[in-house]
Design a protein around this motif. Structure first.
Motif, PDB file in Angstrom:
ATOM      1  N   MET A   1      53.444  51.926  27.243  1.00 32.95           N
ATOM      2  CA  MET A   1      53.420  50.610  27.851  1.00 32.95           C
ATOM      3  C   MET A   1      53.474  50.721  29.371  1.00 32.95           C
ATOM      4  SD  MET A   1      55.723  47.364  26.665  1.00 32.95           S
ATOM      5  CE  MET A   1      57.056  47.775  27.784  1.00 32.95           C
ATOM      6  N   SER A   2      53.064  51.861  29.918  1.00 28.98           N
ATOM      7  CA  SER A   2      53.117  52.053  31.362  1.00 28.98           C
ATOM      8  C   SER A   2      52.064  51.224  32.082  1.00 28.98           C
ATOM      9  CB  SER A   2      52.939  53.542  31.695  1.00 28.98           C
ATOM     10  OG  SER A   2      51.701  54.013  31.171  1.00 28.98           O
ATOM     11  N   GLU A   3      50.964  50.911  31.393  1.00 27.33           N
ATOM     12  CA  GLU A   3      49.882  50.142  31.999  1.00 27.33           C
ATOM     13  C   GLU A   3      50.242  48.660  32.030  1.00 27.33           C
ATOM     14  OE1 GLU A   3      45.096  50.417  31.859  1.00 27.33           O
ATOM     15  OE2 GLU A   3      46.101  50.276  29.925  1.00 27.33           O
ATOM     16  N   ILE A   4      50.093  48.044  33.196  1.00 28.85           N
ATOM     17  CA  ILE A   4      50.363  46.619  33.343  1.00 28.85           C
ATOM     18  C   ILE A   4      49.060  45.926  33.732  1.00 28.85           C
ATOM     19  CG2 ILE A   4      51.667  44.846  34.564  1.00 28.85           C
ATOM     20  CD1 ILE A   4      53.856  46.858  35.068  1.00 28.85           C
ATOM     21  N   TYR A   5      48.638  44.987  32.905  1.00 25.16           N
ATOM     22  CA  TYR A   5      47.446  44.208  33.204  1.00 25.16           C
ATOM     23  C   TYR A   5      47.804  43.046  34.120  1.00 25.16           C
ATOM     24  CZ  TYR A   5      45.075  46.688  29.405  1.00 25.16           C
ATOM     25  OH  TYR A   5      44.517  47.651  28.618  1.00 25.16           O
ATOM     26  N   ASP A   6      46.842  42.633  34.924  1.00 26.00           N
ATOM     27  CA  ASP A   6      47.033  41.400  35.697  1.00 26.00           C
ATOM     28  C   ASP A   6      47.024  40.200  34.758  1.00 26.00           C
ATOM     29  OD1 ASP A   6      47.113  42.575  38.309  1.00 26.00           O
ATOM     30  OD2 ASP A   6      44.948  42.847  38.199  1.00 26.00           O
ATOM     31  N   TYR A  21      35.745  37.799  31.189  1.00 24.46           N
ATOM     32  CA  TYR A  21      34.654  38.249  32.065  1.00 24.46           C
ATOM     33  C   TYR A  21      34.876  37.765  33.501  1.00 24.46           C
ATOM     34  CZ  TYR A  21      30.099  37.834  34.370  1.00 24.46           C
ATOM     35  OH  TYR A  21      29.087  37.873  35.284  1.00 24.46           O
ATOM     36  N   TYR A  22      35.239  36.484  33.649  1.00 24.43           N
ATOM     37  CA  TYR A  22      35.438  35.932  34.978  1.00 24.43           C
ATOM     38  C   TYR A  22      36.628  36.595  35.670  1.00 24.43           C
ATOM     39  CZ  TYR A  22      36.176  32.650  38.797  1.00 24.43           C
ATOM     40  OH  TYR A  22      36.339  32.097  40.043  1.00 24.43           O
ATOM     41  N   ALA A  23      37.710  36.839  34.920  1.00 25.92           N
ATOM     42  CA  ALA A  23      38.864  37.520  35.492  1.00 25.92           C
ATOM     43  C   ALA A  23      38.486  38.910  35.980  1.00 25.92           C
ATOM     44  CB  ALA A  23      39.993  37.603  34.460  1.00 25.92           C
ATOM     45  N   SER A  24      37.667  39.606  35.205  1.00 26.17           N
ATOM     46  CA  SER A  24      37.199  40.921  35.613  1.00 26.17           C
ATOM     47  C   SER A  24      36.294  40.812  36.832  1.00 26.17           C
ATOM     48  CB  SER A  24      36.462  41.594  34.453  1.00 26.17           C
ATOM     49  OG  SER A  24      35.995  42.868  34.823  1.00 26.17           O
ATOM     50  N   MET A  25      35.468  39.765  36.872  1.00 26.06           N
ATOM     51  CA  MET A  25      34.601  39.553  38.023  1.00 26.06           C
ATOM     52  C   MET A  25      35.416  39.329  39.293  1.00 26.06           C
ATOM     53  SD  MET A  25      31.492  36.800  38.486  1.00 26.06           S
ATOM     54  CE  MET A  25      32.531  35.476  39.099  1.00 26.06           C
ATOM     55  N   LEU A  28      40.388  41.411  38.556  1.00 27.50           N
ATOM     56  CA  LEU A  28      41.690  41.510  37.910  1.00 27.50           C
ATOM     57  C   LEU A  28      41.613  42.515  36.767  1.00 27.50           C
ATOM     58  CD1 LEU A  28      42.764  37.748  37.620  1.00 27.50           C
ATOM     59  CD2 LEU A  28      43.302  39.375  39.440  1.00 27.50           C
ATOM     60  N   LYS A  29      42.661  43.284  36.601  1.00 25.16           N
ATOM     61  CA  LYS A  29      42.733  44.192  35.457  1.00 25.16           C
ATOM     62  C   LYS A  29      43.035  43.330  34.235  1.00 25.16           C
ATOM     63  CE  LYS A  29      44.587  48.574  33.882  1.00 25.16           C
ATOM     64  NZ  LYS A  29      43.198  49.037  33.641  1.00 25.16           N
ATOM     65  N   THR A  30      42.105  43.306  33.281  1.00 27.50           N
ATOM     66  CA  THR A  30      42.124  42.293  32.226  1.00 27.50           C
ATOM     67  C   THR A  30      42.017  42.923  30.845  1.00 27.50           C
ATOM     68  OG1 THR A  30      41.005  40.769  33.745  1.00 27.50           O
ATOM     69  CG2 THR A  30      40.972  40.196  31.403  1.00 27.50           C
ATOM     70  N   THR A  73      27.198  42.430  29.863  1.00 29.52           N
ATOM     71  CA  THR A  73      27.842  42.631  31.156  1.00 29.52           C
ATOM     72  C   THR A  73      27.416  43.990  31.692  1.00 29.52           C
ATOM     73  OG1 THR A  73      29.970  42.660  32.321  1.00 29.52           O
ATOM     74  CG2 THR A  73      29.950  43.563  30.094  1.00 29.52           C
ATOM     75  N   ASP A  74      28.054  44.449  32.756  1.00 26.76           N
ATOM     76  CA  ASP A  74      27.782  45.791  33.269  1.00 26.76           C
ATOM     77  C   ASP A  74      29.088  46.419  33.731  1.00 26.76           C
ATOM     78  OD1 ASP A  74      28.360  44.891  35.894  1.00 26.76           O
ATOM     79  OD2 ASP A  74      26.283  44.351  36.238  1.00 26.76           O
ATOM     80  N   GLU A  75      29.002  47.599  34.298  1.00 29.88           N
ATOM     81  CA  GLU A  75      30.211  48.368  34.608  1.00 29.88           C
ATOM     82  C   GLU A  75      31.087  47.701  35.676  1.00 29.88           C
ATOM     83  OE1 GLU A  75      26.901  49.701  37.240  1.00 29.88           O
ATOM     84  OE2 GLU A  75      27.149  49.413  35.072  1.00 29.88           O
ATOM     85  N   ARG A  76      30.539  46.743  36.421  1.00 31.80           N
ATOM     86  CA  ARG A  76      31.349  46.082  37.449  1.00 31.80           C
ATOM     87  C   ARG A  76      32.350  45.109  36.849  1.00 31.80           C
ATOM     88  NH1 ARG A  76      26.808  43.348  40.948  1.00 31.80           N
ATOM     89  NH2 ARG A  76      26.046  43.016  38.829  1.00 31.80           N
ATOM     90  N   PHE A  77      32.046  44.563  35.666  1.00 30.04           N
ATOM     91  CA  PHE A  77      32.839  43.463  35.129  1.00 30.04           C
ATOM     92  C   PHE A  77      33.430  43.797  33.758  1.00 30.04           C
ATOM     93  CE2 PHE A  77      29.152  41.252  37.362  1.00 30.04           C
ATOM     94  CZ  PHE A  77      29.786  41.258  38.599  1.00 30.04           C
ATOM     95  N   LEU A  78      33.798  45.043  33.548  1.00 30.97           N
ATOM     96  CA  LEU A  78      34.331  45.451  32.256  1.00 30.97           C
ATOM     97  C   LEU A  78      35.796  45.049  32.127  1.00 30.97           C
ATOM     98  CD1 LEU A  78      32.779  49.020  31.869  1.00 30.97           C
ATOM     99  CD2 LEU A  78      31.952  46.856  30.923  1.00 30.97           C
ATOM    100  N   TYR A  79      36.196  44.742  30.909  1.00 31.84           N
ATOM    101  CA  TYR A  79      37.589  44.436  30.605  1.00 31.84           C
ATOM    102  C   TYR A  79      37.930  45.114  29.282  1.00 31.84           C
ATOM    103  CZ  TYR A  79      34.978  40.891  27.976  1.00 31.84           C
ATOM    104  OH  TYR A  79      34.069  40.253  27.162  1.00 31.84           O
TER     105      TYR A  79
END
Length: 326
Positions: A1-6, A21-25, A28-30, A73-79
Motif C-alpha cells: 500500500m506504499s503507492e498513493i493515488y491522487d 481519463y480526464y483526471a489522467s489528462m 493526476l495519478k489515477t 487513449t494513448d500513453e499520455r493519458f493512461l490510468y
C-alpha cells in the motif's frame, strides 16, 4: 500500500471511464475501480447493440461502440484499472483515504464515485415461469440481434428500452409484437412516432399472466386485457422483457454519504458531505439534475477540478484540451 493515488474513481461505466481519463489528462495519478470483470457499465452489459442517439458527435452509436471509443487513449493519458474489484468501504487518514476492496487496499488522496445506479437487477415477470427458460425463450437483455433473426418475438414493456428494442428487433424478426399494460408509452416522442409507422404489432393494454413451453420448444404466452377477464394467447419463439431495473443503494448508505432516496446529494462542484469525496453521473442528485450520459461527462471533469483545487495540487488552470497539448 506504499503507492498513493491522487484520485480513485469508483465505478467503471461511461462516466467513470471519462472521469478517469480526464483526471489522467490533468496529470493526476489515477486508478479506476470496477466491480465487473470488464469496463462499460450498463451500455456494455445491458444494451451493447442498442443505438444511442443523444450523445453529441456520435450519432446512432451502439452501447458497445460507445465504450470502445471511450477506452481509446494513448500513453499520455493512461490510468490504472482494477477490474472484478468491489469497494467494501473506506477509512479517512491524514493522507486521504484507505479504500478496502475484496482483493486488497488502495490509498488515494481523493475519491470520485461514479457508480451509476449501483448494483442493478432487471424487474422480472410477475407471473410464475420455469427459470430454466431464462437466456433461451425468455430474455431480459439483448446480447446479439442475430438471435432474433426470422423469429416471432414478443417484447414486453412500455419505456424507452422496450420501444427501442422492439423497433431494432423488427428489422431482424419475422414478426415483432410489443405488449404494454397501458395504451400509451413512456418512451421518447420520436421513438413513439417511429413505432406508429413501423411493422411492430401492438398489444395494449395487456398484461402477461402465464408463460409455458410448448411441445416444439416455443413459448405460449397468455395475456389478459386490463380491467377485464378476457385472456388471449400468443405463440412466440422469444419473449424479451423490459420492465426496467431495480437498484440497491445499501452500499452508499454504509459509506455514510448524504442521500436523497437512492441518490448521492452533491452541490454544483460535485462535493458530497464527506471531505475530498466527490460524485458524478446517475448516482448523484441536485436541483435540475438529468440522468444523461452526456451530463455525467460534464460532472466528472467538474469533480476532478474540484479535487485539484481542494488538494491544492499545482496545475495549470483547466482549459480546452486543444490548447494543452500543442
Amino acid at each position: 500500500m506504499s503507492e498513493i493515488y491522487d484520485v480513485a474513481v469508483i465505478g467503471g461505466g461511461p462516466v467513470g471511464i471519462f472521469t478517469a481519463y480526464y483526471a489522467s489528462m490533468r496529470t493526476l495519478k489515477t486508478v479506476l475501480i470496477e466491480s465487473m470483470p470488464q469496463l462499460g457499465g450498463q451500455p456494455q452489459q445491458l444494451y451493447p447493440q442498442k443505438k444511442i442517439y443523444d450523445v453529441g458527435g456520435q450519432f446512432a452509436v451502439t452501447g458497445a461502440q460507445l465504450i470502445t471509443n471511450l477506452l481509446e487513449t494513448d500513453e499520455r493519458f493512461l490510468y490504472d484499472r482494477m477490474l472484478a474489484t468491489t469497494v467494501q468501504g473506506f477509512t479517512a487518514t491524514p493522507q486521504g483515504y484507505v479504500i478496502q476492496t475484496n482483493k486488497s487496499t488502495v490509498q488515494a488522496r481523493a475519491i470520485i464515485i461514479t457508480v451509476g445506479n449501483g448494483p442493478i437487477q432487471p424487474r422480472k415477470l410477475a407471473c410464475d415461469y420455469d427459470p430454466h427458460l431464462e437466456g433461451k425463450q425468455i430474455n431480459y437483455f439483448v446480447s446479439d440481434l442475430e438471435d432474433y433473426r426470422d423469429q416471432t418475438v414478443l417484447v414486453a414493456g412500455g419505456g424507452d428500452s422496450a420501444v427501442d428494442w422492439a423497433l431494432e428487433i423488427s428489422h431482424y424478426a419475422q414478426q415483432t409484437f410489443l405488449l404494454h399494460r397501458r395504451s400509451t408509452f413512456r418512451a421518447l416522442e420520436s421513438s413513439v412516432q417511429q413505432l406508429a409507422h413501423s411493422k411492430v404489432q401492438l398489444l395494449v393494454p395487456e398484461i402477461i399472466k402465464a408463460c409455458q413451453l410448448t411441445a416444439d420448444q416455443r413459448l405460449a404466452v397468455t395475456y389478459q386485457t386490463i380491467k377485464t377477464t378476457t385472456t388471449h394467447q400468443i405463440i412466440v419463439d422469444k419473449l424479451l422483457v423490459n420492465y426496467g431495473m431495480t437498484a440497491d443503494s445499501r452500499l452508499l448508505r454504509k459509506w455514510q454519504l448524504q442521500l436523497a432516496g437512492p441518490f448521492i446529494q452533491v452541490n454544483s462542484t460535485m462535493h458530497t458531505n464527506l471531505p475530498y469525496i466527490y460524485a458524478a453521473g446517475d448516482a448523484v442528485c441536485y436541483p435540475g439534475k438529468e440522468r444523461l450520459i452526456t451530463l455525467g461527462w460534464a460532472e466528472g471533469p467538474i469533480a476532478v477540478n474540484s479535487a485539484i483545487n481542494d488538494l491544492k495540487i499545482t496545475k495549470a488552470p483547466a482549459g480546452h484540451s486543444s490548447s494543452l497539448f500543442n
